[in-house]
Every structure is written in C-alpha cells, then in structure tokens.
Motif scaffolding. Structure first.
Motif, PDB file in Angstrom:
ATOM      1  N   LEU A 222      -0.348 177.726 -42.235  1.00 64.50           N
ATOM      2  CA  LEU A 222      -1.132 176.849 -42.489  1.00 64.50           C
ATOM      3  C   LEU A 222      -0.325 176.403 -43.783  1.00 64.50           C
ATOM      4  N   ARG A 223       0.756 176.448 -44.762  1.00 62.46           N
ATOM      5  CA  ARG A 223       1.870 175.809 -45.088  1.00 62.46           C
ATOM      6  C   ARG A 223       2.160 174.564 -44.475  1.00 62.46           C
ATOM      7  N   ARG A 224       2.963 175.042 -43.330  1.00 60.82           N
ATOM      8  CA  ARG A 224       3.324 173.581 -42.519  1.00 60.82           C
ATOM      9  C   ARG A 224       1.996 172.929 -41.773  1.00 60.82           C
ATOM     10  N   ILE A 225       1.091 173.314 -42.085  1.00 58.92           N
ATOM     11  CA  ILE A 225      -0.257 172.536 -41.408  1.00 58.92           C
ATOM     12  C   ILE A 225      -1.029 171.249 -42.769  1.00 58.92           C
ATOM     13  N   TYR A 226      -0.840 171.750 -43.672  1.00 59.58           N
ATOM     14  CA  TYR A 226      -1.638 170.987 -44.757  1.00 59.58           C
ATOM     15  C   TYR A 226      -0.437 170.637 -45.392  1.00 59.58           C
ATOM     16  N   ASP A 227       0.937 170.750 -45.439  1.00 58.11           N
ATOM     17  CA  ASP A 227       1.987 170.716 -46.339  1.00 58.11           C
ATOM     18  C   ASP A 227       1.602 171.146 -48.259  1.00 58.11           C
TER      19      ASP A 227
END
Length: 269
Positions: A222-227
């Motif tokens: 999710l961090r990769r998706i939402y930065d």
C-alpha cells in the motif's frame, strides 16, 4: 469550513504547535484544559457566540476569553485560546470544533512524546469496531436519551484500566459531544493519530487474522501505491470466506472471495 474559518483554524493550530514546541511536558495539560474550555462553551451559548462575534474587535474577544478563563488554565493554553478567538470565524461552530481538534492534537502529541501513540491509535480503531459490532452499545453512547455525563460515565466504566489514559480521555470527550455515529468518531480520531505521524490508515477486513509478516507485506504494498507510510488495522470478518477488503479514505480494494464471486456474477449477468 469556509475560507475564513480554514485560515483561522490553521493559525490556531500553528500557535498550538509553537506552544508545545517551546515548552516540554505540557501537551497533556494543554489538551485537557482545551477540552475543559470546550465543555464551558458547549454549556454557555452566549459566551461562545460572543467569542466568535466578528462585530467585536479581535482584542476585545481575546480580552473576554482571558477574563473568563484566566487563572483557570495554564499560560500556554491561554495563548492558544486567545489566538483562536482573535481570528475571524465563518461560524461559531467552527471555533468550537477547532478548539476540540486542538485538544485532540495536544493529547495525541502527549501520547507520542510518551511513546504510546501507536497503542492509542490502535485502541481507538478497536473501539470503533466494538461499537460498530454492538448496536445497543452504539445507541447508548450516541446521545439518544442520555446526558453527556451519563455517556462518559458508561464509557469510563467499560474502559477503565483497559486502555491508555489518553485513549479514555479522547474517547470520553468525543462521546460526550457526539450526536451521531460514535464508531465513525473513533475512526476519525484513529486517523488523526496516524496523520500526526505522517501516515495514512488502511482499514482491512480479512476472512482470518493476518500474521505479522502478512501485515508488513500489505503495508509495504500500500505504501508503494499511495507513496506514504500506511498503518494497517485489521478486523476479522469470516463472511468474506477468503482474502481481504482494504479501505483507505474513499478508496476500496476488494480482494475477498465474496468480492470475486460478486464480480463474476456481474460479468455473467
């Protein structure tokens, strides 16, 4: 909020941040005192209207706040309060709501200073789920037929000794002022705690509980998706059969077996 109130709220929050940065170990006191100020304003309509009255000068409103609350709250809290009332507010409610927010932020800052903000955030999230799963409790806490004191007392009896003191204070104040969905209020507090740590919250429903490794993998994805760093809160929901449903704000990612079956039926239909 309208533009005037947004600007006023921003200035008040900047004053709070400066006050807490200038003097250590005052965050908990400041938060508690701001909640006490809000309780007085909730009870005294004429006072809260006067403190947000744009027809009076900024200095007159600040002087009124000092006359009423001076000597009853600390110097730091007085500075935050007088700065807030000296701003021009679009609506009286916006001033009071901002004072509530400032109290919440101060208490969460105290939790962070004490290394307990993770625990407070998780407890608030779990309170939201408990209320969501118990309609009778939600009704009892939502202000229907009970005084604010009764609702706070009920919550304290349920939670005393089971949660962090700051969790209890935040939840009690929220319940005392709530006139609607208490579970949503607790979720917003949990999200505020995450935002103060520069994180966003993922509400995850899973068919079975996730292992630590699975939670870490999901948070990283999710961090990769939402930065942005993501805090993952998990609620077990066996009705999903398998997989997970993730909600971040208005975004919903449905990877459950039930969701896949529903999409299959729609494609065949």
């Amino acid at each position: 909020m309208y533009a005037a109130s947004r600007e006023a709220s921003s200035r008040a929050r900047e004053t709070l941040s400066a006050a807490l940065a200038a003097t250590s170990h005052i965050a908990a006191t400041t938060g508690s005192e701001l909640f006490a100020v809000v309780a007085v304003l909730d009870d005294q309509r004429s006072l809260r209207v006067a403190l947000a009255d744009k027809s009076a000068s900024s200095s007159a409103r600040a002087e009124l706040a000092e006359r009423v609350f001076g000597g009853k709250i600390s110097a730091a809290t007085t500075t935050v309060l007088t700065t807030a009332v000296a701003q021009d507010w679009s609506r009286t409610r916006d001033l009071v709501d901002t004072l509530v927010l400032l109290g919440q932020e101060a208490l969460l800052r105290a939790a962070a200073d004490g290394g307990r903000i993770d625990a407070v955030e998780d407890e608030l999230f779990r309170l939201g789920r408990i209320v969501e799963d118990n309609p009778d409790l939600e009704q009892a806490l939502a202000g229907r037929g009970r005084s604010a004191a009764d609702r706070r007392g009920l919550l304290e009896r349920l939670l005393a000794g089971k949660v962090e003191d700051i969790t209890l204070q935040l939840a009690g104040q929220a319940v005392g002022r709530s006139h609607g969905d208490v579970g949503v209020v607790f979720d917003k507090l949990s999200e505020l705690a995450a935002s103060l740590r520069k994180q966003i919250v993922a509400h995850v429903r899973a068919a079975t509980d996730l292992t630590s490794q699975q939670r870490e993998h999901l948070a990283a994805s999710l961090r990769r998706i939402y930065d942005k760093p993501v805090t993952v809160h998990v609620q077990v929901d066996p009705d999903l059969l398998a997989g997970v449903v993730v909600r971040i704000g208005d975004d919903v990612i449905d990877g459950s077996a039930v969701g896949r079956l529903r999409r299959l039926r729609q494609s065949l239909g």
